[in-house]
Design a protein around this motif. Sequence first.
Motif, PDB file in Angstrom:
ATOM      1  N   LEU A  58       0.850  -1.202   0.000  1.00  0.00           N
ATOM      2  CA  LEU A  58       0.000   0.000   0.000  1.00  0.00           C
ATOM      3  C   LEU A  58       0.880   1.244   0.000  1.00  0.00           C
ATOM      4  O   LEU A  58       1.812   1.351   0.800  1.00  0.00           O
ATOM      5  CB  LEU A  58      -0.902   0.023   1.242  1.00  0.00           C
ATOM      6  N   PRO A  59       0.600   2.207  -0.908  1.00  0.00           N
ATOM      7  CA  PRO A  59       1.442   3.398  -0.974  1.00  0.00           C
ATOM      8  C   PRO A  59       1.206   4.340   0.206  1.00  0.00           C
ATOM      9  O   PRO A  59       0.133   4.309   0.808  1.00  0.00           O
ATOM     10  CB  PRO A  59       1.024   4.055  -2.291  1.00  0.00           C
ATOM     11  N   ASP A  60       2.190   5.174   0.501  1.00  0.00           N
ATOM     12  CA  ASP A  60       1.996   6.228   1.497  1.00  0.00           C
ATOM     13  C   ASP A  60       1.100   7.299   0.886  1.00  0.00           C
ATOM     14  O   ASP A  60       0.808   7.258  -0.301  1.00  0.00           O
ATOM     15  CB  ASP A  60       3.351   6.848   1.864  1.00  0.00           C
ATOM     16  N   GLY A  61       0.711   8.270   1.709  1.00  0.00           N
ATOM     17  CA  GLY A  61      -0.069   9.387   1.170  1.00  0.00           C
ATOM     18  C   GLY A  61      -1.470   9.397   1.730  1.00  0.00           C
ATOM     19  O   GLY A  61      -1.803   8.653   2.666  1.00  0.00           O
ATOM     20  N   PRO A  62      -2.298  10.271   1.150  1.00  0.00           N
ATOM     21  CA  PRO A  62      -3.652  10.469   1.688  1.00  0.00           C
ATOM     22  C   PRO A  62      -4.518   9.236   1.466  1.00  0.00           C
ATOM     23  O   PRO A  62      -4.187   8.383   0.638  1.00  0.00           O
ATOM     24  CB  PRO A  62      -4.185  11.646   0.866  1.00  0.00           C
ATOM     25  N   PRO A  63      -5.641   9.143   2.187  1.00  0.00           N
ATOM     26  CA  PRO A  63      -6.551   8.014   1.961  1.00  0.00           C
ATOM     27  C   PRO A  63      -7.035   8.009   0.517  1.00  0.00           C
ATOM     28  O   PRO A  63      -7.214   9.075  -0.077  1.00  0.00           O
ATOM     29  CB  PRO A  63      -7.719   8.289   2.917  1.00  0.00           C
ATOM     30  N   PRO A  64      -7.237   6.833  -0.052  1.00  0.00           N
ATOM     31  CA  PRO A  64      -7.718   6.779  -1.434  1.00  0.00           C
ATOM     32  C   PRO A  64      -9.174   7.228  -1.541  1.00  0.00           C
ATOM     33  O   PRO A  64      -9.952   7.075  -0.604  1.00  0.00           O
ATOM     34  CB  PRO A  64      -7.591   5.294  -1.782  1.00  0.00           C
ATOM     35  N   ALA A  65      -9.519   7.788  -2.715  1.00  0.00           N
ATOM     36  CA  ALA A  65     -10.920   8.119  -2.990  1.00  0.00           C
ATOM     37  C   ALA A  65     -11.691   6.844  -3.315  1.00  0.00           C
ATOM     38  O   ALA A  65     -12.877   6.720  -3.012  1.00  0.00           O
ATOM     39  CB  ALA A  65     -10.997   9.090  -4.168  1.00  0.00           C
ATOM     40  N   LEU A  66     -10.990   5.897  -3.953  1.00  0.00           N
ATOM     41  CA  LEU A  66     -11.622   4.662  -4.429  1.00  0.00           C
ATOM     42  C   LEU A  66     -10.648   3.518  -4.201  1.00  0.00           C
ATOM     43  O   LEU A  66      -9.446   3.666  -4.456  1.00  0.00           O
ATOM     44  CB  LEU A  66     -11.879   4.824  -5.928  1.00  0.00           C
ATOM     45  N   VAL A  67     -11.181   2.412  -3.689  1.00  0.00           N
ATOM     46  CA  VAL A  67     -10.368   1.199  -3.532  1.00  0.00           C
ATOM     47  C   VAL A  67     -11.132   0.059  -4.177  1.00  0.00           C
ATOM     48  O   VAL A  67     -12.325  -0.106  -3.910  1.00  0.00           O
ATOM     49  CB  VAL A  67     -10.153   0.861  -2.033  1.00  0.00           C
ATOM     50  N   MET A  68     -10.468  -0.719  -5.020  1.00  0.00           N
ATOM     51  CA  MET A  68     -11.130  -1.907  -5.556  1.00  0.00           C
ATOM     52  C   MET A  68     -10.388  -3.140  -5.045  1.00  0.00           C
ATOM     53  O   MET A  68      -9.175  -3.276  -5.234  1.00  0.00           O
ATOM     54  CB  MET A  68     -11.147  -1.890  -7.088  1.00  0.00           C
ATOM     55  N   LEU A  69     -11.142  -4.009  -4.363  1.00  0.00           N
ATOM     56  CA  LEU A  69     -10.560  -5.226  -3.810  1.00  0.00           C
ATOM     57  C   LEU A  69     -10.590  -6.304  -4.891  1.00  0.00           C
ATOM     58  O   LEU A  69     -11.661  -6.751  -5.305  1.00  0.00           O
ATOM     59  CB  LEU A  69     -11.362  -5.702  -2.596  1.00  0.00           C
ATOM     60  N   GLY A  70      -9.398  -6.725  -5.342  1.00  0.00           N
ATOM     61  CA  GLY A  70      -9.321  -7.685  -6.449  1.00  0.00           C
ATOM     62  C   GLY A  70      -8.506  -8.917  -6.096  1.00  0.00           C
ATOM     63  O   GLY A  70      -7.966  -9.575  -6.976  1.00  0.00           O
ATOM     64  N   PHE A  71      -8.417  -9.199  -4.777  1.00  0.00           N
ATOM     65  CA  PHE A  71      -7.703 -10.423  -4.347  1.00  0.00           C
ATOM     66  C   PHE A  71      -8.730 -11.525  -4.123  1.00  0.00           C
ATOM     67  O   PHE A  71      -9.945 -11.302  -4.234  1.00  0.00           O
ATOM     68  CB  PHE A  71      -6.868 -10.140  -3.083  1.00  0.00           C
ATOM     69  N   LYS A  72      -8.260 -12.731  -3.767  1.00  0.00           N
ATOM     70  CA  LYS A  72      -9.175 -13.858  -3.537  1.00  0.00           C
ATOM     71  C   LYS A  72      -9.914 -13.671  -2.209  1.00  0.00           C
ATOM     72  O   LYS A  72      -9.340 -13.127  -1.246  1.00  0.00           O
ATOM     73  CB  LYS A  72      -8.385 -15.173  -3.474  1.00  0.00           C
ATOM     74  N   PRO A  73     -11.162 -14.116  -2.126  1.00  0.00           N
ATOM     75  CA  PRO A  73     -11.925 -13.931  -0.882  1.00  0.00           C
ATOM     76  C   PRO A  73     -11.187 -14.482   0.337  1.00  0.00           C
ATOM     77  O   PRO A  73     -11.269 -13.910   1.425  1.00  0.00           O
ATOM     78  CB  PRO A  73     -13.210 -14.739  -1.137  1.00  0.00           C
ATOM     79  N   GLN A  74     -10.437 -15.545   0.148  1.00  0.00           N
ATOM     80  CA  GLN A  74      -9.725 -16.171   1.277  1.00  0.00           C
ATOM     81  C   GLN A  74      -8.625 -15.270   1.843  1.00  0.00           C
ATOM     82  O   GLN A  74      -8.101 -15.540   2.910  1.00  0.00           O
ATOM     83  CB  GLN A  74      -9.079 -17.501   0.829  1.00  0.00           C
TER      84      GLN A  74
END
Length: 274
Positions: A58-74
Amino acid sequence: MTSFPDSQFPGPTWLVGCGNMAGAMVTGWRAAGIDLVAVTAIRPSGAAVEGVRTVSALPDGPPPALVMLGFKPQKLDEVAPGLAPRLGADTIVISLLAGVEAATLRQRFPTARACVRAMPNLPVAQRKGVIALYSEDDDPAALTLVQALMAALGFAPIVDDEAHFSAIGAVAGSGPAYVARFVDALISGGEGLGLAPDLAARIALDTLTGTAAMAVATNLPMAELARHVASPKGTTEAGLAVLDASDGINQLIGRMLAASIARGKELADAARQG
Ligand SMILES: NC(=O)c1ccc[n+]([C@@H]2O[C@H](COP(=O)([O-])OP(=O)(O)OC[C@H]3O[C@@H](n4cnc5c(N)ncnc54)[C@H](OP(=O)(O)O)[C@@H]3O)[C@@H](O)[C@H]2O)c1
């Protein structure tokens, strides 16, 4: 061009996990001419994703406006504790995680502005996807933004019942795999009748794309389309009688979808307990 506002992602946008599915979405957005300059893909391997800046944490800096979770549910248990504190009150979370319910997302990311479930399928890369959307947060503006983003990749209906969302996942999210299996069976069948493998593959694929084009162009119901092919007492009708038998295709597809829905419930249970 697309209806996505200004053809630009809000910044910063984080794609947390960017493998097959999120990668296919990036391909579709690029094809739509959407500006991805504000987007960062985060994947532990750090392997490049064409068209977006890619990092391994995860990059440093301000909170993201948008996050997309694209990993496996597990992987939710592994990712959520580090990600949740990085989100702000304006962050919209889009989850691709099959089976992980909206209530679970809300519990894992309590400070987020809104959590939206998205269930895409792989033809998003060709901008011919189906992307179901579902949210339990009362934030129409967030849902509209996410829908505009997804509409660049195909048909993006918002559903108001999570069970319907799961049903779309079973039919469309998994659908390309099921269609591919059906075409594979046609290819094997053609080979069994003596056709060379390359020829069998080509005619099965052209039959698939030709039928899809005809269905879209004519807008005929599928039963009628089949009737157009099958003359009474002819060869097609003889074949359809096998598919239409009581233990035929409808029963098989019913069992296939039930298995997919049952697995989704298992994933939902595991994510709830995490
Ligand atoms: N595939 C489909 O057709 C489909 C359809 C609908 C929904 N989905 C959903 O999409 C999601 C992704 O599926 P997929 O097929 O794209 O899987 P995938 O190709 O295996 O990609 C998973 C991604 O997650 C990343 N990852 C693994 N551990 C991580 C961590 N700790 N933090 C951040 N990222 C991590 C991987 O990183 P590396 O690249 O570094 O390994 C990879 O980029 C799943 O939740 C699935 O339910 C998939």
